[in-house]
Design a protein around this motif. Structure first.
Motif, mmCIF file in Angstrom:
data_model
loop_
_atom_site.group_PDB
_atom_site.id
_atom_site.type_symbol
_atom_site.label_atom_id
_atom_site.label_comp_id
_atom_site.label_asym_id
_atom_site.label_seq_id
_atom_site.Cartn_x
_atom_site.Cartn_y
_atom_site.Cartn_z
ATOM 1 N N ILE A 77 0.850 -1.183 0.000
ATOM 2 C CA ILE A 77 0.000 0.000 0.000
ATOM 3 C C ILE A 77 0.890 1.239 0.000
ATOM 4 O O ILE A 77 1.773 1.391 0.850
ATOM 5 C CB ILE A 77 -0.927 0.033 1.228
ATOM 6 C CG1 ILE A 77 -1.912 -1.146 1.193
ATOM 7 C CG2 ILE A 77 -1.669 1.367 1.324
ATOM 8 C CD1 ILE A 77 -2.913 -1.085 0.062
ATOM 9 N N LEU A 78 0.644 2.132 -0.949
ATOM 10 C CA LEU A 78 1.364 3.392 -1.035
ATOM 11 C C LEU A 78 0.386 4.568 -1.034
ATOM 12 O O LEU A 78 -0.814 4.396 -1.266
ATOM 13 C CB LEU A 78 2.221 3.442 -2.303
ATOM 14 C CG LEU A 78 3.304 2.369 -2.443
ATOM 15 C CD1 LEU A 78 3.992 2.490 -3.796
ATOM 16 C CD2 LEU A 78 4.311 2.456 -1.311
ATOM 17 N N ALA A 79 0.925 5.739 -0.755
ATOM 18 C CA ALA A 79 0.131 6.966 -0.757
ATOM 19 C C ALA A 79 0.648 7.869 -1.877
ATOM 20 O O ALA A 79 1.850 8.104 -1.974
ATOM 21 C CB ALA A 79 0.254 7.668 0.596
ATOM 22 N N ARG A 80 -0.263 8.361 -2.705
ATOM 23 C CA ARG A 80 0.115 9.310 -3.753
ATOM 24 C C ARG A 80 -0.389 10.697 -3.347
ATOM 25 O O ARG A 80 -1.578 10.884 -3.053
ATOM 26 C CB ARG A 80 -0.489 8.926 -5.099
ATOM 27 C CG ARG A 80 0.074 9.758 -6.272
ATOM 28 C CD ARG A 80 -0.818 9.666 -7.504
ATOM 29 N NE ARG A 80 -1.152 8.299 -7.864
ATOM 30 C CZ ARG A 80 -0.397 7.514 -8.635
ATOM 31 N NH1 ARG A 80 0.744 7.960 -9.107
ATOM 32 N NH2 ARG A 80 -0.799 6.293 -8.926
ATOM 33 N N PRO A 100 3.192 5.171 3.689
ATOM 34 C CA PRO A 100 2.582 6.028 4.704
ATOM 35 C C PRO A 100 3.639 6.481 5.709
ATOM 36 O O PRO A 100 4.496 5.696 6.124
ATOM 37 C CB PRO A 100 1.533 5.119 5.359
ATOM 38 C CG PRO A 100 1.235 4.084 4.320
ATOM 39 C CD PRO A 100 2.510 3.859 3.583
ATOM 40 N N ALA A 101 3.573 7.739 6.098
ATOM 41 C CA ALA A 101 4.590 8.290 6.985
ATOM 42 C C ALA A 101 4.060 9.545 7.653
ATOM 43 O O ALA A 101 3.068 10.138 7.211
ATOM 44 C CB ALA A 101 5.866 8.610 6.205
ATOM 45 N N GLY A 161 -9.485 6.999 5.161
ATOM 46 C CA GLY A 161 -8.130 7.427 4.813
ATOM 47 C C GLY A 161 -8.160 8.709 4.011
ATOM 48 O O GLY A 161 -9.155 9.432 3.978
ATOM 49 N N GLY A 162 -7.049 9.016 3.368
ATOM 50 C CA GLY A 162 -6.976 10.223 2.563
ATOM 51 C C GLY A 162 -6.313 11.394 3.235
ATOM 52 O O GLY A 162 -6.096 12.432 2.617
ATOM 53 N N GLY A 163 -5.995 11.252 4.542
ATOM 54 C CA GLY A 163 -5.337 12.338 5.264
ATOM 55 C C GLY A 163 -6.316 13.373 5.771
ATOM 56 O O GLY A 163 -7.536 13.195 5.708
ATOM 57 N N LEU A 164 -5.784 14.478 6.280
ATOM 58 C CA LEU A 164 -6.589 15.539 6.895
ATOM 59 C C LEU A 164 -6.667 16.737 5.958
ATOM 60 O O LEU A 164 -5.653 17.370 5.653
ATOM 61 C CB LEU A 164 -5.984 15.959 8.236
ATOM 62 C CG LEU A 164 -5.892 14.863 9.298
ATOM 63 C CD1 LEU A 164 -5.218 15.405 10.554
ATOM 64 C CD2 LEU A 164 -7.262 14.285 9.622
ATOM 65 N N VAL A 173 -4.942 6.510 -2.001
ATOM 66 C CA VAL A 173 -4.402 5.236 -1.541
ATOM 67 C C VAL A 173 -4.224 4.310 -2.740
ATOM 68 O O VAL A 173 -5.174 4.077 -3.506
ATOM 69 C CB VAL A 173 -5.327 4.580 -0.493
ATOM 70 C CG1 VAL A 173 -4.745 3.253 -0.006
ATOM 71 C CG2 VAL A 173 -5.543 5.534 0.687
ATOM 72 N N VAL A 174 -3.016 3.792 -2.912
ATOM 73 C CA VAL A 174 -2.678 2.980 -4.086
ATOM 74 C C VAL A 174 -2.220 1.601 -3.622
ATOM 75 O O VAL A 174 -1.261 1.472 -2.868
ATOM 76 C CB VAL A 174 -1.553 3.643 -4.905
ATOM 77 C CG1 VAL A 174 -1.154 2.757 -6.078
ATOM 78 C CG2 VAL A 174 -1.985 5.024 -5.386
ATOM 79 N N GLU A 175 -2.918 0.569 -4.080
ATOM 80 C CA GLU A 175 -2.454 -0.799 -3.862
ATOM 81 C C GLU A 175 -1.670 -1.217 -5.111
ATOM 82 O O GLU A 175 -2.181 -1.142 -6.225
ATOM 83 C CB GLU A 175 -3.620 -1.757 -3.619
ATOM 84 C CG GLU A 175 -3.151 -3.167 -3.266
ATOM 85 C CD GLU A 175 -4.317 -4.088 -2.872
ATOM 86 O OE1 GLU A 175 -4.148 -4.904 -1.960
ATOM 87 O OE2 GLU A 175 -5.395 -3.965 -3.495
ATOM 88 N N MET A 176 -0.433 -1.653 -4.905
ATOM 89 C CA MET A 176 0.457 -1.963 -6.024
ATOM 90 C C MET A 176 1.067 -3.339 -5.832
ATOM 91 O O MET A 176 1.482 -3.689 -4.725
ATOM 92 C CB MET A 176 1.558 -0.890 -6.107
ATOM 93 C CG MET A 176 2.551 -1.089 -7.230
ATOM 94 S SD MET A 176 3.780 0.261 -7.334
ATOM 95 C CE MET A 176 2.818 1.512 -8.152
ATOM 96 N N GLY A 177 1.126 -4.127 -6.896
ATOM 97 C CA GLY A 177 1.819 -5.402 -6.846
ATOM 98 C C GLY A 177 3.303 -5.188 -6.557
ATOM 99 O O GLY A 177 3.894 -4.197 -7.003
#
Length: 208
Positions: A77-80, A100-101, A161-164, A173-177
């Motif tokens: 899972i990554l965040a763009r 995510p960080a 999700g999506g932040g504030l 939110v990106v799900e990536m292989g």
């Protein structure tokens, strides 16, 4: 992500007996969201001679990041999101793919990253596994990054999700292989250092 606590190092010179670096003066250049200071220091060189130097140091607090992975799906899972510094330095749309960080804000790193995961991605995770802590840019930035791994379950996403929005966050939110993520490092779709480090750690240690 709240404003980090201010660090106020003394402007009084340290004793020469305390080591090979003596802080002679500290000037605050900017104290807006984060703090930029100019340090005047004396450094003992390898030949024993002392040299006076000036260094600008950017203090944004320390942070944590995490690679969320699913072993069965071989996915992460990554965040763009938009990153202005990346936009200003050649990324045409300013959009970055990252793990995510967030900043610690005086919290325990594991507690902080669990909070950031829920806020940014909507997922709930168990106890994260610490990989390492490191400095991404120790020549100019004080930030110390605590990096973690945790497995996510696609069925365990109780939040949007999506932040504030009131902090300017608009996160996709990106799900990536995992294989695609490795390719994305090679072709430039992933350029964020902490993300590259965690993906390669997962590859080297057989996490995925």
């Amino acid at each position: 992500m709240t404003k980090p606590p201010k660090h106020n190092p003394s402007v009084e010179p340290a004793s020469d007996e305390q080591g090979d670096v003596v802080i002679r003066d500290v000037q605050v250049l900017s104290d807006n969201w984060y703090t930029l200071r100019n340090y005047t220091i004396d450094v003992r060189r390898s030949d024993g001679a002392w040299q006076r130097q000036k260094r600008e140091v950017f203090d944004r607090g320390s942070g944590a990041g995490i690679l969320l992975y699913n072993k069965k799906r071989r996915s992460i899972i990554l965040a763009r999101q938009l990153r202005l510094p990346a936009y200003l330095n050649g990324v045409a749309d300013g959009m970055m793919l990252e793990v995510p960080a967030g900043l610690l804000d005086d919290r325990d790193p594991a507690d902080a990253i669990c909070h950031e995961v829920a806020e940014e991605t909507g997922y709930e995770i168990g106890v994260p596994e610490l990989v390492t802590d490191c400095f991404a840019s120790p020549g100019a930035v004080t930030e110390r990054l605590h990096l973690f791994l945790a497995e996510y379950d696609s069925a365990s996403r109780p939040f949007q999700g999506g932040g504030l929005a009131d902090e300017g966050e608009d996160i996709e939110v990106v799900e990536m292989g995992f294989d695609d993520a490795l390719a994305a490092i090679s072709d430039g779709r992933i350029r964020d250092a902490k993300t590259i480090l965690l993906i390669y750690h997962a590859r080297v240690h057989g996490v995925l």
